[in-house]
Design an enzyme around this catalytic site. Structure first.
Site, PDB file in Angstrom:
ATOM      1  N   GLY B  41       5.447   8.618 -13.092  1.00 35.84           N
ATOM      2  CA  GLY B  41       4.909   7.389 -12.520  1.00 35.84           C
ATOM      3  C   GLY B  41       3.468   7.193 -12.942  1.00 35.84           C
ATOM      4  O   GLY B  41       2.710   8.153 -13.088  1.00 35.84           O
ATOM      5  N   GLY B  43       1.549   4.452 -11.512  1.00 34.58           N
ATOM      6  CA  GLY B  43       0.886   3.517 -10.607  1.00 34.58           C
ATOM      7  C   GLY B  43      -0.454   4.090 -10.195  1.00 34.58           C
ATOM      8  O   GLY B  43      -0.985   4.993 -10.844  1.00 34.58           O
ATOM      9  N   LEU B  44      -1.008   3.565  -9.113  1.00 30.69           N
ATOM     10  CA  LEU B  44      -2.325   4.041  -8.696  1.00 30.69           C
ATOM     11  C   LEU B  44      -2.323   5.546  -8.509  1.00 30.69           C
ATOM     12  O   LEU B  44      -3.218   6.243  -8.984  1.00 30.69           O
ATOM     13  CB  LEU B  44      -2.735   3.355  -7.394  1.00 30.69           C
ATOM     14  CG  LEU B  44      -3.161   1.899  -7.539  1.00 30.69           C
ATOM     15  CD1 LEU B  44      -3.517   1.329  -6.186  1.00 30.69           C
ATOM     16  CD2 LEU B  44      -4.350   1.787  -8.484  1.00 30.69           C
ATOM     17  N   ALA B  45      -1.320   6.059  -7.801  1.00 31.71           N
ATOM     18  CA  ALA B  45      -1.296   7.496  -7.529  1.00 31.71           C
ATOM     19  C   ALA B  45      -1.031   8.285  -8.807  1.00 31.71           C
ATOM     20  O   ALA B  45      -1.760   9.224  -9.127  1.00 31.71           O
ATOM     21  CB  ALA B  45      -0.237   7.807  -6.476  1.00 31.71           C
ATOM     22  N   GLY B  46      -0.005   7.895  -9.549  1.00 38.05           N
ATOM     23  CA  GLY B  46       0.378   8.643 -10.745  1.00 38.05           C
ATOM     24  C   GLY B  46      -0.693   8.639 -11.811  1.00 38.05           C
ATOM     25  O   GLY B  46      -1.060   9.689 -12.346  1.00 38.05           O
ATOM     26  N   ARG B 338       0.904  -6.027  10.498  1.00 36.49           N
ATOM     27  CA  ARG B 338       2.026  -6.703   9.847  1.00 36.49           C
ATOM     28  C   ARG B 338       3.313  -6.653  10.658  1.00 36.49           C
ATOM     29  O   ARG B 338       4.035  -7.646  10.747  1.00 36.49           O
ATOM     30  CB  ARG B 338       2.271  -6.068   8.480  1.00 36.49           C
ATOM     31  CG  ARG B 338       1.143  -6.360   7.534  1.00 36.49           C
ATOM     32  CD  ARG B 338       1.295  -5.635   6.233  1.00 36.49           C
ATOM     33  NE  ARG B 338       0.231  -6.059   5.332  1.00 36.49           N
ATOM     34  CZ  ARG B 338       0.031  -5.541   4.121  1.00 36.49           C
ATOM     35  NH1 ARG B 338       0.809  -4.575   3.694  1.00 36.49           N
ATOM     36  NH2 ARG B 338      -0.947  -5.969   3.362  1.00 36.49           N
ATOM     37  N   HIS B 420       8.549  -5.150   2.076  1.00 33.68           N
ATOM     38  CA  HIS B 420       7.366  -5.083   1.239  1.00 33.68           C
ATOM     39  C   HIS B 420       6.989  -3.655   0.847  1.00 33.68           C
ATOM     40  O   HIS B 420       6.577  -3.388  -0.268  1.00 33.68           O
ATOM     41  CB  HIS B 420       6.208  -5.732   1.999  1.00 33.68           C
ATOM     42  CG  HIS B 420       4.913  -5.693   1.274  1.00 33.68           C
ATOM     43  ND1 HIS B 420       4.769  -6.215   0.017  1.00 33.68           N
ATOM     44  CD2 HIS B 420       3.702  -5.195   1.605  1.00 33.68           C
ATOM     45  CE1 HIS B 420       3.516  -6.045  -0.381  1.00 33.68           C
ATOM     46  NE2 HIS B 420       2.854  -5.411   0.549  1.00 33.68           N
ATOM     47  N   GLU B 444       3.108   5.877  -2.485  1.00 35.11           N
ATOM     48  CA  GLU B 444       4.116   5.309  -1.588  1.00 35.11           C
ATOM     49  C   GLU B 444       5.346   6.213  -1.504  1.00 35.11           C
ATOM     50  O   GLU B 444       6.078   6.217  -0.513  1.00 35.11           O
ATOM     51  CB  GLU B 444       4.532   3.915  -2.080  1.00 35.11           C
ATOM     52  CG  GLU B 444       5.518   3.211  -1.139  1.00 35.11           C
ATOM     53  CD  GLU B 444       5.948   1.829  -1.621  1.00 35.11           C
ATOM     54  OE1 GLU B 444       5.403   1.351  -2.633  1.00 35.11           O
ATOM     55  OE2 GLU B 444       6.823   1.233  -0.976  1.00 35.11           O
TER      56      GLU B 444
END
Lengths: 228, 658, 254
Positions: B41, B43-46, B338, B420, B444
């Site tokens: 991954g 994304g931000l974390a990966g 939310r 979401h 996530e």
């Protein structure tokens, strides 16, 4: 050498030579305008720019600029063709033209090589019509065997533009030059990095006015001698 | 029953992380060169983890399914990222961010993890600014902030409506620097199909080259998955089309616990569903709730007319509008968390007050703010969102539509809740290690920090906190004694067996040769999930849902049609694998929801609510993390409980009223 | 309420099996789809129908469907992303933009820098390589000073943000008759050149990224402005001027 082996460098060569040629055209146009008012004045300039060493050196320099500009244009175009790839789009729409002028500009921007070739052909004609009969004749020493005399530039203009075919060819040629430098001017400034969000429009406007004025100066001379 | 060790360090909550870092084991620079880490991954974390690990000296293998790491779905986050900087001098602090996050999560998050998250939040902002992330600024040159739901301070940093994009590009640029330095090897258009366990430790993965279709083996000393959530099990969600939970579910099948799967976030401000051809829902940033007011008509007959199309929203005068969030939650108004906002919208629509032709929408109205601040100010704040809304719906929210008694009314947006984000995920301990040694989960993908509900602008914070500031430390505690082993060979029988299993599975799916496309079954699964495992759940409904899912899975196993072959690019085959795992995940969500006889955060059981319709928690019986262990394809999963222990915060009923 | 109309269109789409193979067009008729369907949803419907007919689906890149990931890359009716006035990506294109009975031609990005993988899916990894050459500031995780220690005028921050909005979709290259990647490269260089954090490496970055771009075979910019006309994020050639400036300055200082 970055001017040769980087894409921006090659474009810098195009820009600098292009701007130098525009400058030359400007001087040339100013000189031509003199012919509208005074035959002696014009011939004086012709004599000054005749077979003198500085004029010859400048001519060689000018030729070098032309050749450089042309050779780089060919190299760039070949590279760009390769970068584009072999497959063409089935459908291709030209986007975003705000008006006729803008359309012309956009057409010119993507047809610079074509325009350049037209300009080169015109140049050959022009060199034959004037330079060959004037500076070249003087250099070759056959100055006194021909008519009009090589230093009588005014007469050469009269003789050339009394023939309608040349008038038409010159007008086409001038239009091509106009399109070419109208785009070339701001494009050169852009390539040199002297442009930005605000100055882009200003340079485009300046370039438009400049190129139009220069070309009109040439055109007026052609038409004057064609009609009168 | 199995006991779960979450490895939370001793000491007061504010000291735990410092203590941990002071005493954890480190890997010496020479040994780092001998250690390989797989990060799945980008994304931000990966991306942030891969970049940080590479920069520390580890050899990183980084995988992503897209054509470039920059396209991971973190890029779509709009609103912002929280940090306890207190730049606005409004009384923010690490403790307050910690407190808000725990409260926002309905007291179902792990205290120690959340405190650590709040603690490192400030470093994230510093880090990103240094990378050249162009956060919004004030005229004086300082960073600007905006407010988000669930907080009474302005602590959200943002870059227009594209904060996720800018943060991801920041992490991507750091990652790119490490690729250039040779410390990270990038594998794009690769999908992780399985984790390989050797002697009880995660030692590598089987990945599919999506272009050639070939299965490839990769070994490493540790495996980190940063593969996002499982929102797409619902078919329609705000997740990207490619988002899937295959990597996480494979880890689950291999023994990693899945925690709190029923905590699914339903975002209140999405563009409503418009037809059955729709493939994806579009989010409108929560930041819109700063200036937009949410309402439905007071009178039922007005709602009926709106649904029939004979009345328009802007024709309804102020006194006939029910600003139900402001009415029910005066202290937080439109900025309630939310889950609360989503439920309130559903409550109104269930009562018949929905405002579009399907009756499943409420208004988000900017008239008051436009009248007060001018349209230009609104455009500056939300211009791109307004444009996006118009592009999709053909309605521009800034268009003046009506004037009643001198009050100008503008065209409102219509919004409705949609899936979401998933708070639940792979269970991890304080070190972000799963129940399989050597396998880590970040972003996530794990369950750790948000409890039962995530606050806006906290996902970006968590992803980057895990990737930049937590995992690169904690993974060393694991790797410290791993350098003595020679590199694991991919010729081991474990690798061969894992690869064969994946290959057999691909063959099975291709050979079903039934009639139905992947998407048509996926759509049906989505309907079941939304209907029975969605916003309002009941024991009865959940049981029906599980039954229907099992039936549909049978349909999937017997009547699926996947065109093409194993060789080369086969999008449908990849989608079929994803769908297989959405079934597993969907059932797990239902099981967890069924076992949790209370309402909290994103999990709302209709049997457990107060008279006013608020969620009713049961701290006596359900104050734990629900961890699920896989028991086999035909057996129900088994629940293991990790009790929660709160020291710093007093657990109480969530109150956004006053 | 605005009710959706139904329209029917013919999709003429490019099929190609691999980078070296010869491609061709296929057509498919889509009947009665609501005009509030997005263009990509229409392609989804087409693929469902193709699969039902036992055919291979049409392959194209797409992901977030919100216009931000930059994955979608279709050349529609003669322009990248089927250009709308405002600037949007393929995924933000809706069927209401088309006329009933229209034939919509869908092609891949065509450029030597982006070889076709399959159908309309192209390989844009060259963009990653350019960023890897220098599209970053070199900092170590966790060592940054306080974010407010560097004051950045709002104007500069906003301009940097505009440059940073580039989604790396490659529409600029696709539209350029020279296959030039200057708009993409210049947007990254500009973002970092405008911010104090990016200045220390500005010269190195401009040189390295341009060198990589040239090495990968992208063309020379001839200022035709086709790129900015089709950019879904409204990047302008002012960025290219800035890149030229940074590059020339760097080279002259060598």
């Amino acid at each position: 050498m970055w001017l040769i082996d980087s894409s921006i460098g090659r474009k810098v060569v195009m820009s600098v030579t292009g701007l130098a040629l525009i400058l030359f055209l400007t001087f040339h146009a100013c000189m031509n305008v003199v012919a509208l008012f005074s035959a002696e004045g014009y011939n004086m300039i012709c004599e000054f720019l005749g077979a003198n060493w500085y004029a010859v050196v400048a001519t060689v320099g000018l030729a070098a600029l032309m050749v450089l500009h042309f050779v780089f244009a060919i190299i760039l175009t070949l590279q760009n063709k390769r970068a584009r790839g072999t497959d063409n789009y089935e459908v291709s729409t030209k986007t975003n033209s705000d008006g006729l002028l803008d359309m012309g500009e956009r057409w010119a921007s993507s047809s610079m090589l074509l325009l350049g070739c037209i300009i080169c052909l015109g140049l050959i004609l022009h060199l034959y019509n004037f330079w060959y009969n004037m500076m070249w004749s003087e250099l070759m020493g056959n100055a006194y065997t021909q008519l009009p005399s090589p230093s009588d530039g005014y007469a050469w203009i009269e003789q050339t533009f009394s023939q309608p075919v040349f008038v038409v060819l010159y007008i086409i040629w001038l239009c091509a030059i106009w399109l070419h430098i109208n785009h070339g001017f701001w494009s050169a400034i852009q390539t040199l990095g002297w442009s930005g969000k605000i100055w882009h429009n200003r340079w485009q406007c300046i370039g438009f006015i400049w190129s139009t004025v220069v070309i009109l100066m040439f055109l007026v001379v052609v038409i004057k001698f064609a009609i009168f | 029953m199995k006991k779960i060790d979450s490895k939370i360090p001793a000491g007061p909550v504010a000291e735990k992380w410092k203590e941990y870092k002071a005493h954890q084991r480190l890997v010496n620079p020479k040994n780092k060169l001998k250690l390989d880490v797989i990060v799945v991954g980008t994304g931000l974390a990966g991306a942030s983890a891969a970049a940080s690990l590479g920069e520390m000296g580890f050899n990183v293998l980084n995988f992503c399914i897209q054509d470039s790491p920059r396209r991971a779905h973190s890029i779509a986050a709009q609103g912002g990222i929280n940090a306890a900087k207190n730049y606005q001098n409004d009384g923010d602090s690490v403790y307050r961010l910690f407190y808000d996050t725990v409260k926002g999560g309905d007291y179902r998050a792990r205290e120690a993890n959340v405190y650590r998250l709040a603690e490192v939040s400030n470093n994230i902002i510093d880090q990103c600014v240094a990378q050249g992330v162009p956060f919004a600024r004030e005229y004086g040159g300082m960073l600007a902030n905006r407010s988000f739901g669930g907080a009474q301070v302005s602590r959200t940093f943002y870059a227009k409506g594209q904060t996720g994009q800018q943060l991801l590009l920041g992490a991507y640029s750091s990652l790119s620097a490490q690729v250039q330095a040779g410390k990270v090897k990038l594998f794009t258009r690769y999908e992780m199909e399985d984790v390989v366990i050797v002697d009880g430790r995660a030692r590598g993965i089987i990945a599919k080259n999506l272009v050639t279709g070939k299965l490839e083996r990769f070994s490493a000393n540790a495996v980190v998955i940063a593969t996002g959530g499982y929102g797409n099990a619902y078919f329609l969600s705000t997740n990207a089309m490619g988002c899937n939970c295959t990597a996480a579910v494979q880890c689950y099948r291999k023994g990693a616990y899945m925690a709190n799967p029923s905590y699914v976030q339903i975002h209140p401000t999405c563009i409503p569903v418009h037809g059955d051809k729709q493939s994806k829902l579009t989010l409108m940033s929560e930041s819109l709730r700063n200036d937009g007011r949410i309402w439905v008509p007071k009178k039922l007959e007005d709602a009926k007319k709106l649904q029939a199309g004979t009345l328009q929203g802007w024709e309804i005068p102020e006194e006939d509008r029910d600003y139900y969030l402001e009415r029910r939650y005066p202290a937080f108004g439109n900025l309630v968390p939310r889950d609360v906002a989503s439920r309130a919208a559903k409550e109104r629509c269930d009562k018949g007050f929905g405002v579009n032709n399907t009756g499943l929408a409420v208004f988000l109205d900017f008239s008051e703010s436009i009248n007060r601040l001018g349209l230009d100010a609104m455009k500056q704040r939300y211009g791109n969102l307004f444009d996006m809304y118009e592009e999709i719906t053909d309605v521009y929210p800034g268009d003046l539509a009506n004037e009643i008694n001198g009050v100008k009314y503008y065209k409102p947006m219509m919004i409705y809740p949609a899936i979401h984000y998933t708070m639940g995920g792979v269970w991890v301990d304080y070190e972000l290690q799963t129940s399989i040694p050597g396998l880590f989960a970040i972003g996530e993908c794990n369950f750790s920090d948000h409890g039962a509900n995530r606050l806006g602008a906290s996902a970006l914070m968590q992803g980057l906190a895990d990737g930049y500031f937590v995992l690169p430390y904690t993974i060393q505690n694991y790797l410290a004694d791993q350098a003595i082993w020679p590199r694991i060979s991919t010729d081991l029988p474990e690798f061969a067996a894992a690869e064969k299993a994946v290959d057999d599975e691909l063959t099975r799916l291709l050979n079903i040769k039934g009639k139905r496309s992947v998407d048509s079954i996926h759509k049906e699964l989505g309907h079941i999930m939304w209907e029975y495992v969605g916003m309002g759940r009941t024991a009865e409904g959940l049981k029906t849902g599980i039954k229907k899912m099992k039936e549909l899975q049978k349909e999937f196993d017997t009547n699926l049609f996947v065109p093409g072959s194993k060789e080369g690019l086969n999008v449908e085959l990849d989608k079929a694998i994803h769908l297989r795992d959405f079934f597993t995940m969907g059932e797990l969500v239902a099981h967890d929801a069924l076992s949790r006889n209370e309402s909290c955060g994103g999990h709302f059981r209709e049997e457990y609510q107060t008279e006013e319709g608020e969620a009713k928690r049961d701290d006596e019986h359900y104050f734990y993390v629900g961890c699920w262990e896989y028991q086999g394809a035909d057996k129900d999963p088994e629940l293991i409980k990790e009790p929660l222990e709160y020291e710093a915060i007093k657990v109480q009923t969530r109150n956004y009223k006053n | 309420m605005i009710m959706a109309k139904n329209i029917s269109v013919t999709i003429k789409f490019w099929k190609q099996n691999g980078p070296k193979e010869k491609g061709h067009f296929d057509t498919h008729e889509l009947k009665n789809i609501p005009d509030d369907t997005s263009f990509l949803e229409a392609l989804d419907i087409m693929n469902e129908e193709l699969i039902e007919a036992g055919k291979e689906p049409f392959v194209f890149d797409h992901d977030c469907r919100e216009g931000i990931c930059g994955m979608c890359s279709l050349y529609i009716n003669g322009t990248p992303h089927g250009k709308t006035e405002r600037g949007a990506t393929t995924c933000q294109l809706y069927m209401r933009r088309f006329k009933n009975g229209e034939t919509i031609t869908v092609e891949p990005w065509r450029s030597a820098g982006f070889p076709v993988i399959k159908d309309c899916m192209v390989d844009r990894s060259a963009f990653d390589k350019i960023i890897q050459a220098g599209g970053y500031t070199t900092i170590r995780t966790g060592q940054a000073q306080d974010a407010n220690a560097i004051l950045i005028p709002k104007q500069d921050a906003d301009e940097a943000m505009d440059c940073a909005s580039c989604i790396g979709c490659g529409a600029c290259v696709a539209a350029c008759k020279n296959g030039s990647a200057m708009l993409f490269v210049s947007s990254k260089v500009s973002q970092l050149a405008l911010l104090p954090q990016g200045r220390p490496e500005a010269a190195k970055r401009a040189k390295a990224m341009v060198a990589k771009m040239d090495e990968l075979g992208f063309g020379n910019c001839t200022n035709t402005r086709a790129c900015e006309a089709v950019c879904p994020k409204n990047e302008t050639i002012a960025n290219i001027a800035r890149l030229n400036r940074e590059f020339i300055k760097a080279k002259l200082a060598d």
